[in-house]
Every structure is written in structure tokens, then in C-alpha cells.
Design a protein around this motif. Structure first.
Motif, PDB file in Angstrom:
ATOM      1  N   MET A  47      27.544   8.376  12.560  1.00 43.24           N
ATOM      2  CA  MET A  47      28.817   7.845  12.065  1.00 43.24           C
ATOM      3  C   MET A  47      29.916   8.014  13.114  1.00 43.24           C
ATOM      4  O   MET A  47      30.683   7.093  13.387  1.00 43.24           O
ATOM      5  N   ASN A  48      29.920   9.174  13.726  1.00 43.03           N
ATOM      6  CA  ASN A  48      30.928   9.461  14.736  1.00 43.03           C
ATOM      7  C   ASN A  48      30.773   8.532  15.948  1.00 43.03           C
ATOM      8  O   ASN A  48      31.729   7.908  16.407  1.00 43.03           O
ATOM      9  N   TYR A  49      29.545   8.422  16.434  1.00 46.33           N
ATOM     10  CA  TYR A  49      29.338   7.634  17.651  1.00 46.33           C
ATOM     11  C   TYR A  49      29.487   6.131  17.411  1.00 46.33           C
ATOM     12  O   TYR A  49      29.824   5.389  18.333  1.00 46.33           O
ATOM     13  N   SER A  50      29.219   5.689  16.188  1.00 47.82           N
ATOM     14  CA  SER A  50      29.408   4.250  15.954  1.00 47.82           C
ATOM     15  C   SER A  50      30.898   3.907  16.048  1.00 47.82           C
ATOM     16  O   SER A  50      31.260   2.808  16.459  1.00 47.82           O
ATOM     17  N   VAL A  51      31.750   4.869  15.712  1.00 49.81           N
ATOM     18  CA  VAL A  51      33.192   4.640  15.872  1.00 49.81           C
ATOM     19  C   VAL A  51      33.553   4.696  17.369  1.00 49.81           C
ATOM     20  O   VAL A  51      34.267   3.847  17.890  1.00 49.81           O
ATOM     21  N   GLN A  52      32.998   5.696  18.052  1.00 45.49           N
ATOM     22  CA  GLN A  52      33.355   5.874  19.473  1.00 45.49           C
ATOM     23  C   GLN A  52      32.852   4.716  20.355  1.00 45.49           C
ATOM     24  O   GLN A  52      33.546   4.285  21.266  1.00 45.49           O
ATOM     25  N   PHE A  53      31.639   4.218  20.076  1.00 49.11           N
ATOM     26  CA  PHE A  53      31.045   3.224  20.978  1.00 49.11           C
ATOM     27  C   PHE A  53      31.010   1.805  20.413  1.00 49.11           C
ATOM     28  O   PHE A  53      30.648   0.873  21.134  1.00 49.11           O
ATOM     29  N   GLY A  54      31.353   1.642  19.143  1.00 44.62           N
ATOM     30  CA  GLY A  54      31.408   0.304  18.552  1.00 44.62           C
ATOM     31  C   GLY A  54      30.084  -0.427  18.660  1.00 44.62           C
ATOM     32  O   GLY A  54      29.015   0.133  18.389  1.00 44.62           O
ATOM     33  N   SER A  55      30.130  -1.666  19.159  1.00 46.08           N
ATOM     34  CA  SER A  55      28.937  -2.522  19.145  1.00 46.08           C
ATOM     35  C   SER A  55      27.842  -2.025  20.103  1.00 46.08           C
ATOM     36  O   SER A  55      26.700  -2.469  20.025  1.00 46.08           O
ATOM     37  N   VAL A  56      28.164  -1.104  21.016  1.00 48.89           N
ATOM     38  CA  VAL A  56      27.149  -0.601  21.958  1.00 48.89           C
ATOM     39  C   VAL A  56      26.273   0.477  21.309  1.00 48.89           C
ATOM     40  O   VAL A  56      25.163   0.753  21.770  1.00 48.89           O
ATOM     41  N   ASP A 113      22.304   0.072  39.896  1.00 49.25           N
ATOM     42  CA  ASP A 113      20.952  -0.485  39.796  1.00 49.25           C
ATOM     43  C   ASP A 113      19.994   0.472  39.094  1.00 49.25           C
ATOM     44  O   ASP A 113      18.905   0.086  38.691  1.00 49.25           O
ATOM     45  N   THR A 114      20.382   1.739  39.002  1.00 51.28           N
ATOM     46  CA  THR A 114      19.475   2.735  38.409  1.00 51.28           C
ATOM     47  C   THR A 114      19.888   3.114  36.992  1.00 51.28           C
ATOM     48  O   THR A 114      19.039   3.330  36.132  1.00 51.28           O
ATOM     49  N   PHE A 115      21.202   3.206  36.752  1.00 48.46           N
ATOM     50  CA  PHE A 115      21.692   3.726  35.470  1.00 48.46           C
ATOM     51  C   PHE A 115      22.553   2.692  34.755  1.00 48.46           C
ATOM     52  O   PHE A 115      23.118   1.795  35.376  1.00 48.46           O
ATOM     53  N   SER A 116      22.686   2.926  33.440  1.00 46.15           N
ATOM     54  CA  SER A 116      23.634   2.135  32.675  1.00 46.15           C
ATOM     55  C   SER A 116      24.857   3.031  32.426  1.00 46.15           C
ATOM     56  O   SER A 116      24.741   4.081  31.789  1.00 46.15           O
ATOM     57  N   PHE A 117      26.006   2.641  32.964  1.00 50.20           N
ATOM     58  CA  PHE A 117      27.210   3.473  32.827  1.00 50.20           C
ATOM     59  C   PHE A 117      28.120   2.934  31.729  1.00 50.20           C
ATOM     60  O   PHE A 117      28.194   1.714  31.518  1.00 50.20           O
ATOM     61  N   PHE A 118      28.824   3.844  31.066  1.00 52.70           N
ATOM     62  CA  PHE A 118      29.852   3.464  30.104  1.00 52.70           C
ATOM     63  C   PHE A 118      31.076   3.000  30.902  1.00 52.70           C
ATOM     64  O   PHE A 118      31.495   3.680  31.840  1.00 52.70           O
ATOM     65  N   ALA A 119      31.638   1.874  30.507  1.00 54.07           N
ATOM     66  CA  ALA A 119      32.713   1.306  31.327  1.00 54.07           C
ATOM     67  C   ALA A 119      34.075   1.933  31.048  1.00 54.07           C
ATOM     68  O   ALA A 119      35.000   1.778  31.841  1.00 54.07           O
ATOM     69  N   ASP A 120      34.208   2.647  29.913  1.00 52.88           N
ATOM     70  CA  ASP A 120      35.566   3.005  29.477  1.00 52.88           C
ATOM     71  C   ASP A 120      35.911   4.489  29.546  1.00 52.88           C
ATOM     72  O   ASP A 120      36.724   4.959  28.763  1.00 52.88           O
ATOM     73  N   CYS A 121      35.310   5.240  30.457  1.00 51.09           N
ATOM     74  CA  CYS A 121      35.736   6.637  30.610  1.00 51.09           C
ATOM     75  C   CYS A 121      37.066   6.638  31.361  1.00 51.09           C
ATOM     76  O   CYS A 121      37.276   5.841  32.273  1.00 51.09           O
ATOM     77  N   LEU A 176      38.417   9.672  32.726  1.00 47.21           N
ATOM     78  CA  LEU A 176      38.477  10.715  33.749  1.00 47.21           C
ATOM     79  C   LEU A 176      37.182  10.850  34.545  1.00 47.21           C
ATOM     80  O   LEU A 176      37.202  10.961  35.763  1.00 47.21           O
ATOM     81  N   GLY A 177      36.047  10.893  33.848  1.00 48.75           N
ATOM     82  CA  GLY A 177      34.762  11.077  34.535  1.00 48.75           C
ATOM     83  C   GLY A 177      33.903   9.836  34.399  1.00 48.75           C
ATOM     84  O   GLY A 177      34.419   8.734  34.228  1.00 48.75           O
ATOM     85  N   GLU A 178      32.597  10.040  34.478  1.00 42.95           N
ATOM     86  CA  GLU A 178      31.634   8.948  34.299  1.00 42.95           C
ATOM     87  C   GLU A 178      30.593   9.380  33.281  1.00 42.95           C
ATOM     88  O   GLU A 178      30.269  10.570  33.180  1.00 42.95           O
ATOM     89  N   LEU A 179      30.074   8.414  32.534  1.00 45.23           N
ATOM     90  CA  LEU A 179      29.093   8.711  31.490  1.00 45.23           C
ATOM     91  C   LEU A 179      27.908   7.762  31.625  1.00 45.23           C
ATOM     92  O   LEU A 179      28.089   6.533  31.604  1.00 45.23           O
ATOM     93  N   VAL A 180      26.709   8.344  31.791  1.00 47.25           N
ATOM     94  CA  VAL A 180      25.486   7.535  31.810  1.00 47.25           C
ATOM     95  C   VAL A 180      25.025   7.354  30.369  1.00 47.25           C
ATOM     96  O   VAL A 180      24.831   8.338  29.642  1.00 47.25           O
ATOM     97  N   LEU A 181      24.861   6.102  29.974  1.00 46.59           N
ATOM     98  CA  LEU A 181      24.416   5.801  28.608  1.00 46.59           C
ATOM     99  C   LEU A 181      22.916   5.530  28.605  1.00 46.59           C
ATOM    100  O   LEU A 181      22.428   4.784  29.472  1.00 46.59           O
ATOM    101  N   PRO A 182      22.193   6.087  27.636  1.00 47.42           N
ATOM    102  CA  PRO A 182      20.781   5.718  27.509  1.00 47.42           C
ATOM    103  C   PRO A 182      20.667   4.217  27.238  1.00 47.42           C
ATOM    104  O   PRO A 182      21.462   3.657  26.483  1.00 47.42           O
ATOM    105  N   HIS A 183      19.707   3.588  27.897  1.00 48.32           N
ATOM    106  CA  HIS A 183      19.490   2.148  27.710  1.00 48.32           C
ATOM    107  C   HIS A 183      17.986   1.918  27.787  1.00 48.32           C
ATOM    108  O   HIS A 183      17.308   2.582  28.574  1.00 48.32           O
ATOM    109  N   LEU A 184      17.473   0.967  27.012  1.00 48.62           N
ATOM    110  CA  LEU A 184      16.010   0.810  26.974  1.00 48.62           C
ATOM    111  C   LEU A 184      15.416   0.496  28.345  1.00 48.62           C
ATOM    112  O   LEU A 184      14.294   0.888  28.636  1.00 48.62           O
TER     113      LEU A 184
END
Ligand code: SAM
Length: 356
Positions: A1-10, A322-330, A332-340
Motif C-alpha cells: 500500500m505504501n509503495y503503490s503511493v510512492q511509485f504510482g504506476s511503476v 545499460d545494466t540497471f533500471s534507475f528510478f528517475a525521481d530521486c 538526493l541520491g540514486e535508486l536502482v529499481l528491480p525490473h524483470l
């Protein structure tokens, strides 16, 4: 529930990736026969993602003839290089200059879900590579350890990042700490399997409460890694056993951001003026990531009179796209998002410089 608010459609895509098999990478052990190990990994069709991304950046930066002879770029790498070329003219020095040296780490390309076989020991019993989530290397690369640095790894066990720090060959001394004695023992065993005795003599392993480090060894280290305890989201969705989201651990979960803040502050106090600190978690939570960093910067200034500068790591996103899927909206830092197609992470990392 928390993350669906934080990340929306992703979020549905992140969730299904968390529920699917995680991808591993092979960190080459430079204390074994690294050339042989690299050749064996290349025979499996794995590529050294650190080398490949830096090659692309250097190729653009210098348009080097050596790189052109070597260059057998794919169409996507070419497109990537061209994109870097544009950005390079905008930010000349930042793209390839800020990476810890000597780290070789092999992954299978995006979409390839092959697995690495277990590493084998060489004649002296040292293992050739260490399997880890490739995103775990990014905080170490961001720390950008330089020759002769004094380095502190404040929450070190079981030791994947400690091992990566040692692969740089740059640590004059490495203090590896973890409050848990049993986990510190695991760290010792990992180092025993990968590091020759003369090198491990430069590593000091302790089991202290990292929150006190500023009082124990303030103003000391050139580089500090603060890889804090967190909700370990990938682990938590898969394992019911002793789950941090269980009712029994509610209090612990609620106080995690405070613990993380105290550890980050201790890391900042342990750094010498001008020293650099990387904060990291394997959680997606804004509360444990950006909010902790923001608060630490504030408290360092108001309570300790220390100015802290948050370094821009957006070059990492471009270098390693080319290796990771990054979250575009950080912010301050960077966040690698799990992606299939690139099922690494989550891994949040943010770099802070303690001002003079
Ligand atoms: N850096 C490690 C690696 O790459 O293998 C993983 C570290 S894990 C995310 C967080 C670690 O923090 C745990 O091993 C835990 O025991 C340790 N820890 C928790 N509270 C601590 C404290 N107050 N001081 C030092 N370490 C702590």
C-alpha cells in the motif's frame, strides 16, 4: 500500500520483479588469478559491466584510437555513447572520473537470466569470484576510494561490500565493523576465503555499536561506507521467517529511520574534513532513504556545526543505464529499481562530502 503511493504506476512492475528470481553478478577476486577468472566468465557470455560502461564514457571523452580498435560496440552501446557525448560536453569531468578503480564485476546482459556456477578455489584455496547483487557494488564505486585512503565500513557484515572495497587495492587501512558478533564472524569467514593473510592484516574487524563511532574515532577516515540495516525489501517479500513487517517487529521497524539517521551521523563524524561518506540501503522506502539523508544533513549542521554537501550522482544513472533500471525521481541520491529484465536491487545510495 505504501509503495503503490510512492511509485504510482511503476509499482506493479517493481512488485512482480521483487517476487521473481533475483539476478546475481560475479565480483572478480583480484587476489586470485583474476585474468583466468575473467576469461572463464567471458566464456559464459558475461560482461564486466564496470569496464564496459567506463569504456563507453572514455571512448566518448577522448575518442581514443585504442578504444576504437577494441570497440565492437552494439547499436545500443553506440547510441548510449552518443548520448554521453552530448552530456560530456555539458559536464566535462564528472562522467568517468568518480569511480573506485580496479573493480571487475561480470553480469549477464539485460534480459539474460543465466546463473553463475559457484566459484572454485585456486591452488592456494582462494576463491575466484564472489556472487552478489550487482547493484550492491554501486555504493562502493561511488565511494571512489583512492590510493592510501583510510576507510571505514560501519555496518559491514556479511561482507560483500567490504570485499569489493578491498578489490580496489587502495585501502591503506580498512576498519570493518558490525554490531552483530555472529555476522562479524561470517564476515571473517568471507575474508578468509577471498583475501590472502598479508592483505587481511590491514583489515580490522570489530563488533561495536556503529552509532558511537564519532566518539571513538572522530575526524579520522577519508572514506566511510554506511550501509545501514533496513527493511531489506526483496528479502521481506519472499521470506515470512522473522519478517521485519511482522507485528512482532513493529517497534523495530518504526525506529529504523532513527537508527539509520544515528548511523549516518556517526559516519559523518568519523570522516575527516573533506572526507566522503556513502549512505546506502536495500529498501525502496523514501523514509529510510532520502528523508534520512535530508535529516542527517540538517542535524550535522545544527547540532555538530558540520557542513555536508550532497554530491550529484546522476552520472551513475547515465553510466550504468545499460545494466540497471534507475528510478528517475530521486532528489538526493540514486535508486536502482528491480525490473524483470534487470532484476537487481533495490539499492539506494547517496554520497555526502563533509566540508572542511
Ligand atoms: N554491508 C553489508 C554487506 O554488503 O554485506 C550488509 C550490511 S546489512 C545491510 C546491515 C548490517 O548492519 C547488519 O549486518 C547489522 O548487523 C548491522 N547493524 C545493525 N545495527 C548496527 C549498529 N548499531 N552498528 C553497527 N552495525 C549495525
Amino acid at each position: 500500500m505504501n509503495y503503490s503511493v510512492q511509485f504510482g504506476s511503476v509499482w506493479p512492475s517493481i512488485r512482480v520483479s521483487l517476487l521473481s528470481e533475483q539476478k546475481y553478478s560475479a565480483l572478480v577476486n583480484n587476489f586470485s588469478d583474476a585474468d583466468r577468472v575473467s576469461r572463464e566468465l567471458e566464456l559464459l557470455n558475461a560482461v564486466d559491466f564496470v569496464y564496459e560502461s567506463q569504456k563507453a564514457a572514455r571512448h566518448v571523452q577522448w575518442d581514443s584510437p585504442v578504444e576504437r580498435v577494441r570497440g565492437e560496440e552494439t547499436a545500443s552501446q553506440k547510441a548510449h555513447s552518443e548520448q554521453l557525448s552530448v552530456e560530456q560536453t555539458q559536464t566535462p569531468s564528472s562522467l568517468s572520473a568518480s569511480i573506485s578503480p580496479n573493480i571487475k564485476c561480470y553480469t549477464f546482459s539485460k534480459g539474460d537470466v543465466s546463473r553463475f556456477p559457484p566459484a572454485r578455489p585456486d591452488a592456494s584455496g582462494i576463491l575466484g569470484y564472489y556472487l552478489l547483487d550487482a547493484a550492491s557494488l554501486l555504493p562502493v564505486l561511488a565511494l571512489n576510494v583512492q590510493p592510501g585512503d583510510l576507510v571505514l565500513d560501519l555496518c559491514a557484515a556479511p561482507g560483500g561490500k567490504t570485499l569489493a572495497l578491498l578489490q580496489t587495492g587502495c585501502c591503506r587501512h580498512l576498519a570493518a565493523n558490525d554490531i552483530s558478533v555472529s555476522r562479524s564472524n561470517r564476515l571473517r569467514r568471507v575474508l578468509c576465503s577471498y583475501i590472502p593473510k598479508d592483505i587481511s592484516a590491514d583489515v580490522r574487524i570489530t563488533s561495536w555499536d556503529g552509532r558511537n563511532w564519532g566518539k571513538l574515532e572522530g575526524d579520522t577516515y577519508n572514506r566511510v561506507l554506511v550501509d545501514v540495516p533496513c527493511t531489506t525489501d526483496r528479502h521481506s517479500v519472499m521470506d515470512e521467517n522473522n519478517n521485519i513487517f511482522s507485528r512482532m517487529r513493529l517497534k523495530e521497524r518504526q525506529t529504523l529511520p532513527m537508527l539509520q539517521l544515528q548511523l549516518l551521523l556517526a559516519g559523518l563524524l568519523a570522516a575527516r574534513p573533506g572526507g566522503e561518506v556513502v549512505y546506502s540501503t536495500c529498501s525502496l522506502s523514501q523514509l529510510q532513504n532520502e528523508y534520512v539523508v535530508e535529516r542527517a544533513v540538517e542535524v550535522a549542521e545544527t547540532e555538530y556545526n558540520i557542513n555536508v554537501h550532497v554530491e550529484d550522482l546522476s552520472c551513475f544513472r547515465r553510466l550504468f543505464q545499460d545494466t540497471f533500471s534507475f528510478f528517475a525521481d530521486c532528489r538526493l541520491g540514486e535508486l536502482v529499481l528491480p525490473h524483470l529484465t534487470a532484476n537487481f536491487g533495490p539499492m539506494y545510495f547517496c554520497k555526502l562530502r563533509r566540508e572542511q
